[in-house]
Motif scaffolding. Structure first.
Motif, PDB file in Angstrom:
ATOM      1  N   LYS A 154       0.721  -1.232  -0.096  1.00 12.41           N
ATOM      2  CA  LYS A 154      -0.064  -0.025   0.167  1.00 12.41           C
ATOM      3  C   LYS A 154       0.901   1.324  -0.030  1.00 12.41           C
ATOM      4  CE  LYS A 154      -3.906   1.731   2.578  1.00 12.41           C
ATOM      5  NZ  LYS A 154      -5.095   1.890   1.384  1.00 12.41           N
ATOM      6  N   LEU A 155       0.714   2.184  -0.958  1.00 16.44           N
ATOM      7  CA  LEU A 155       1.499   3.234  -1.015  1.00 16.44           C
ATOM      8  C   LEU A 155       0.495   4.722  -0.674  1.00 16.44           C
ATOM      9  CD1 LEU A 155       3.209   2.423  -4.461  1.00 16.44           C
ATOM     10  CD2 LEU A 155       4.371   2.201  -2.201  1.00 16.44           C
ATOM     11  N   TYR A 156       1.262   5.540  -0.150  1.00 21.55           N
ATOM     12  CA  TYR A 156       0.836   6.905   0.003  1.00 21.55           C
ATOM     13  C   TYR A 156       1.546   7.838  -0.949  1.00 21.55           C
ATOM     14  CZ  TYR A 156       0.346  11.479   1.998  1.00 21.55           C
ATOM     15  OH  TYR A 156       0.154  12.899   2.268  1.00 21.55           O
ATOM     16  N   SER A 157       0.739   8.319  -1.693  1.00 27.75           N
ATOM     17  CA  SER A 157       1.002   9.323  -2.797  1.00 27.75           C
ATOM     18  C   SER A 157       0.802  10.581  -2.609  1.00 27.75           C
ATOM     19  CB  SER A 157       0.587   8.809  -4.169  1.00 27.75           C
ATOM     20  OG  SER A 157       0.812   7.551  -4.124  1.00 27.75           O
ATOM     21  N   HIS A 158       1.765  11.725  -2.706  1.00 26.16           N
ATOM     22  CA  HIS A 158       1.203  12.990  -2.646  1.00 26.16           C
ATOM     23  C   HIS A 158       2.058  13.772  -3.773  1.00 26.16           C
ATOM     24  CE1 HIS A 158       4.652  12.624   0.030  1.00 26.16           C
ATOM     25  NE2 HIS A 158       5.059  13.883  -0.448  1.00 26.16           N
ATOM     26  N   GLY A 189       7.486  16.720  -8.752  1.00 22.72           N
ATOM     27  CA  GLY A 189       7.152  16.662  -7.392  1.00 22.72           C
ATOM     28  C   GLY A 189       6.185  15.678  -6.819  1.00 22.72           C
ATOM     29  N   PHE A 190       6.055  14.545  -7.467  1.00 27.63           N
ATOM     30  CA  PHE A 190       5.280  13.275  -7.083  1.00 27.63           C
ATOM     31  C   PHE A 190       6.040  12.576  -6.443  1.00 27.63           C
ATOM     32  CE2 PHE A 190       3.737   9.219  -8.156  1.00 27.63           C
ATOM     33  CZ  PHE A 190       2.363   9.271  -7.664  1.00 27.63           C
ATOM     34  N   LYS A 191       5.534  12.209  -5.170  1.00 30.41           N
ATOM     35  CA  LYS A 191       6.323  11.217  -4.039  1.00 30.41           C
ATOM     36  C   LYS A 191       5.427  10.345  -3.805  1.00 30.41           C
ATOM     37  CE  LYS A 191       9.383  14.426  -3.449  1.00 30.41           C
ATOM     38  NZ  LYS A 191      10.626  14.264  -4.219  1.00 30.41           N
ATOM     39  N   GLN A 192       6.051   8.944  -3.544  1.00 31.86           N
ATOM     40  CA  GLN A 192       5.197   7.984  -3.134  1.00 31.86           C
ATOM     41  C   GLN A 192       6.220   7.283  -1.788  1.00 31.86           C
ATOM     42  OE1 GLN A 192       4.618   5.196  -6.352  1.00 31.86           O
ATOM     43  NE2 GLN A 192       2.588   5.701  -6.339  1.00 31.86           N
TER      44      GLN A 192
END
Length: 161
Positions: A90-94, A101-104
């Motif tokens: 399960k990944l948290y993305s923002h 600037g996409f981070k997981q």
């Protein structure tokens, strides 16, 4: 001059055809404080029970258009359980809003960095997506350890099965 019985009926606004409708003052007056120990609890089941109390659905005076819920303090959020392989899969993305600037981040790293965040995010996802939901979310207090600064409010222990 109205009689006391008529004044009481006017404040509770009972309609025999539609049931009970609470006023904003009535909903805010009966707020309680609850403390929930999250150690060993499944994240989704815990979040569902917390959202239920934050909305006020456990009260007979529940009205969907009012914030009639109680305050909830969740302790031991670092000991919450994710079933299966969710810790790694399960990944948290923002996104920061700038190009590139996409981070997981996996939930295992997120639990190490901010153990309160997965509980807050799960509960927020189960609340209404409007101003009312944002008001309800402010009554949630999550702490990674068993210590919390809300002892003065005398929170009652709420057991979740």
């Amino acid at each position: 001059m109205a009689t006391p019985e008529a004044a009481e009926k006017a404040t509770t606004r009972r309609n025999p055809n539609k049931g009970f409708v609470a006023t904003k003052e009535e909903a805010a007056a009966a707020r309680a404080w609850w403390v929930i120990d999250a150690s060993g609890k499944s994240l989704g089941r815990l979040a569902s029970a917390v959202a239920h109390v934050l909305r006020g659905k456990h009260k007979p005076t529940f009205s969907p258009h009012l914030d009639a819920g109680d305050f909830v303090v969740v302790v031991n959020a670092d000991k919450v359980r994710l079933t299966g392989n969710k810790l790694d899969q399960k990944l948290y993305s923002h996104h920061s809003g700038i190009p590139g600037g996409f981070k997981q981040e996996s939930y295992r790293h997120l639990m190490e960095r901010k153990p309160e965040f997965p509980v807050e995010k799960a509960v927020k996802g189960m609340l209404p997506k409007n101003v009312l939901g944002r008001e309800m979310f402010t009554k949630l207090k999550v702490y990674a350890t068993p210590d919390h600064p809300h002892a003065a409010q005398k929170p009652q222990v709420l057991e979740i099965k």
